[in-house]
Scaffold this motif. Structure first.
Motif, PDB file in Angstrom:
ATOM      1  N   ARG A  68      -6.698  -7.138  -5.720  1.00  0.00           N
ATOM      2  CA  ARG A  68      -6.008  -5.938  -5.265  1.00  0.00           C
ATOM      3  C   ARG A  68      -6.887  -5.174  -4.293  1.00  0.00           C
ATOM      4  O   ARG A  68      -8.113  -5.263  -4.335  1.00  0.00           O
ATOM      5  CB  ARG A  68      -5.609  -5.049  -6.433  1.00  0.00           C
ATOM      6  CG  ARG A  68      -6.764  -4.408  -7.178  1.00  0.00           C
ATOM      7  CD  ARG A  68      -6.239  -3.663  -8.416  1.00  0.00           C
ATOM      8  NE  ARG A  68      -7.320  -3.021  -9.159  1.00  0.00           N
ATOM      9  CZ  ARG A  68      -7.147  -2.421 -10.337  1.00  0.00           C
ATOM     10  NH1 ARG A  68      -5.927  -2.371 -10.897  1.00  0.00           N
ATOM     11  NH2 ARG A  68      -8.170  -1.861 -10.953  1.00  0.00           N
ATOM     12  N   GLN A  69      -6.218  -4.441  -3.428  1.00  0.00           N
ATOM     13  CA  GLN A  69      -6.923  -3.620  -2.451  1.00  0.00           C
ATOM     14  C   GLN A  69      -6.216  -2.275  -2.338  1.00  0.00           C
ATOM     15  O   GLN A  69      -5.050  -2.208  -1.928  1.00  0.00           O
ATOM     16  CB  GLN A  69      -6.990  -4.307  -1.091  1.00  0.00           C
ATOM     17  CG  GLN A  69      -7.870  -3.579  -0.097  1.00  0.00           C
ATOM     18  CD  GLN A  69      -8.199  -4.430   1.109  1.00  0.00           C
ATOM     19  OE1 GLN A  69      -7.528  -5.405   1.420  1.00  0.00           O
ATOM     20  NE2 GLN A  69      -9.269  -4.053   1.810  1.00  0.00           N
ATOM     21  N   ALA A  70      -6.933  -1.256  -2.726  1.00  0.00           N
ATOM     22  CA  ALA A  70      -6.433   0.110  -2.602  1.00  0.00           C
ATOM     23  C   ALA A  70      -6.858   0.662  -1.240  1.00  0.00           C
ATOM     24  O   ALA A  70      -7.807   0.150  -0.629  1.00  0.00           O
ATOM     25  CB  ALA A  70      -6.980   0.969  -3.729  1.00  0.00           C
TER      26      ALA A  70
ATOM     27  N   ARG B  94     -11.293  -5.183  -1.268  1.00  0.00           N
ATOM     28  CA  ARG B  94     -10.480  -6.026  -2.132  1.00  0.00           C
ATOM     29  C   ARG B  94     -11.314  -6.437  -3.340  1.00  0.00           C
ATOM     30  O   ARG B  94     -12.485  -6.815  -3.198  1.00  0.00           O
ATOM     31  CB  ARG B  94      -9.998  -7.253  -1.374  1.00  0.00           C
ATOM     32  CG  ARG B  94      -8.949  -8.069  -2.093  1.00  0.00           C
ATOM     33  CD  ARG B  94      -8.394  -9.174  -1.202  1.00  0.00           C
ATOM     34  NE  ARG B  94      -7.694  -8.633  -0.033  1.00  0.00           N
ATOM     35  CZ  ARG B  94      -6.979  -9.395   0.789  1.00  0.00           C
ATOM     36  NH1 ARG B  94      -6.871 -10.704   0.580  1.00  0.00           N
ATOM     37  NH2 ARG B  94      -6.383  -8.849   1.830  1.00  0.00           N
TER      38      ARG B  94
ATOM     39  N   ALA C 236      -2.248  -0.206  -5.621  1.00  0.00           N
ATOM     40  CA  ALA C 236      -2.906  -1.050  -4.633  1.00  0.00           C
ATOM     41  C   ALA C 236      -1.913  -2.100  -4.141  1.00  0.00           C
ATOM     42  O   ALA C 236      -0.822  -2.255  -4.714  1.00  0.00           O
ATOM     43  CB  ALA C 236      -4.134  -1.744  -5.230  1.00  0.00           C
TER      44      ALA C 236
ATOM     45  N   TYR D  52      -1.449  -5.924  -4.216  1.00  0.00           N
ATOM     46  CA  TYR D  52      -1.932  -7.031  -5.046  1.00  0.00           C
ATOM     47  C   TYR D  52      -1.681  -8.353  -4.318  1.00  0.00           C
ATOM     48  O   TYR D  52      -0.574  -8.608  -3.842  1.00  0.00           O
ATOM     49  CB  TYR D  52      -1.229  -7.021  -6.400  1.00  0.00           C
ATOM     50  CG  TYR D  52      -1.758  -5.948  -7.320  1.00  0.00           C
ATOM     51  CD1 TYR D  52      -1.508  -4.602  -7.056  1.00  0.00           C
ATOM     52  CD2 TYR D  52      -2.518  -6.269  -8.435  1.00  0.00           C
ATOM     53  CE1 TYR D  52      -2.005  -3.605  -7.886  1.00  0.00           C
ATOM     54  CE2 TYR D  52      -3.019  -5.288  -9.281  1.00  0.00           C
ATOM     55  CZ  TYR D  52      -2.764  -3.957  -8.988  1.00  0.00           C
ATOM     56  OH  TYR D  52      -3.266  -2.969  -9.816  1.00  0.00           O
TER      57      TYR D  52
ATOM     58  N   GLN E  39       3.072  -4.588  -3.032  1.00  0.00           N
ATOM     59  CA  GLN E  39       2.613  -3.216  -3.317  1.00  0.00           C
ATOM     60  C   GLN E  39       2.954  -2.833  -4.752  1.00  0.00           C
ATOM     61  O   GLN E  39       4.099  -3.016  -5.208  1.00  0.00           O
ATOM     62  CB  GLN E  39       3.272  -2.232  -2.358  1.00  0.00           C
ATOM     63  CG  GLN E  39       2.933  -0.770  -2.612  1.00  0.00           C
ATOM     64  CD  GLN E  39       1.493  -0.443  -2.267  1.00  0.00           C
ATOM     65  OE1 GLN E  39       0.985  -0.834  -1.224  1.00  0.00           O
ATOM     66  NE2 GLN E  39       0.820   0.307  -3.161  1.00  0.00           N
TER      67      GLN E  39
END
Length: 115
Positions: free
Chosen positions: A38-40, A45, A91, A93, A110
Motif C-alpha cells: 500500500r501507498q498512502a 510504498r 491508501a 493497495y 483505493q
C-alpha cells in the motif's frame, strides 16, 4: 506484461471491513509468491502482507491481527481480508506477484477509511 486484476477497494467507516481480491494467470499463480502493498499520500510504498505458494504468510506489524491474506489456488486469486479498519489504513493497495528474479504489479485499488 502479466495482468494482475485487483478489485474490492472502496470507502468504509472506521471499524469496518473490506476484502481485496487479485487474480492472475495460472502459471504465475502457481510459481510465484503473492503480496499486497500500500501507498498512502506522501509516503513510501510498504508491504502489507505476503503469502508463498506453500501458504506461508507475513504481515506488517501495523496490520497483524486485523488483516488476513489467503490464496485460492483453484481460482488463481489472492485475497486480503481487512477488518477493524482505521483511517491510517487509507491508501492505494497494490497486488504483487514475485519470484526470485521477477515481479509484477497490479494497477492499484483505493481504500479509504473515514473516521
Amino acid at each position: 506484461q502479466v495482468p494482475l486484476v485487483e478489485s474490492g477497494g472502496g470507502l468504509v467507516q472506521a471499524g469496518g471491513s473490506l476484502r481485496l481480491s487479485c487474480s492472475t494467470s495460472g502459471i504465475i499463480f502457481s510459481i510465484g509468491a503473492m503480496g499486497w502493498y500500500r501507498q498512502a499520500p506522501r509516503k513510501q510504498r510498504e508491504l502489507v502482507a505476503s503469502i508463498t505458494t506453500g501458504g506461508y504468510t507475513t504481515y506488517a506489524d501495523s496490520v497483524k491481527g486485523r488483516f488476513t491474506i489467503s490464496r485460492d489456488n483453484a481460482k488463481n486469486t489472492v485475497y486480503l481480508q481487512m477488518n477493524s479498519l482505521k483511517p491510517e489504513d487509507t491508501a492505494v493497495y497494490y497486488c504483487n506477484a514475485f519470484g526470485n528474479t521477477w515481479d509484477y504489479w497490479g494497477q492499484g485499488t483505493q481504500v479509504t477509511v473515514s473516521s
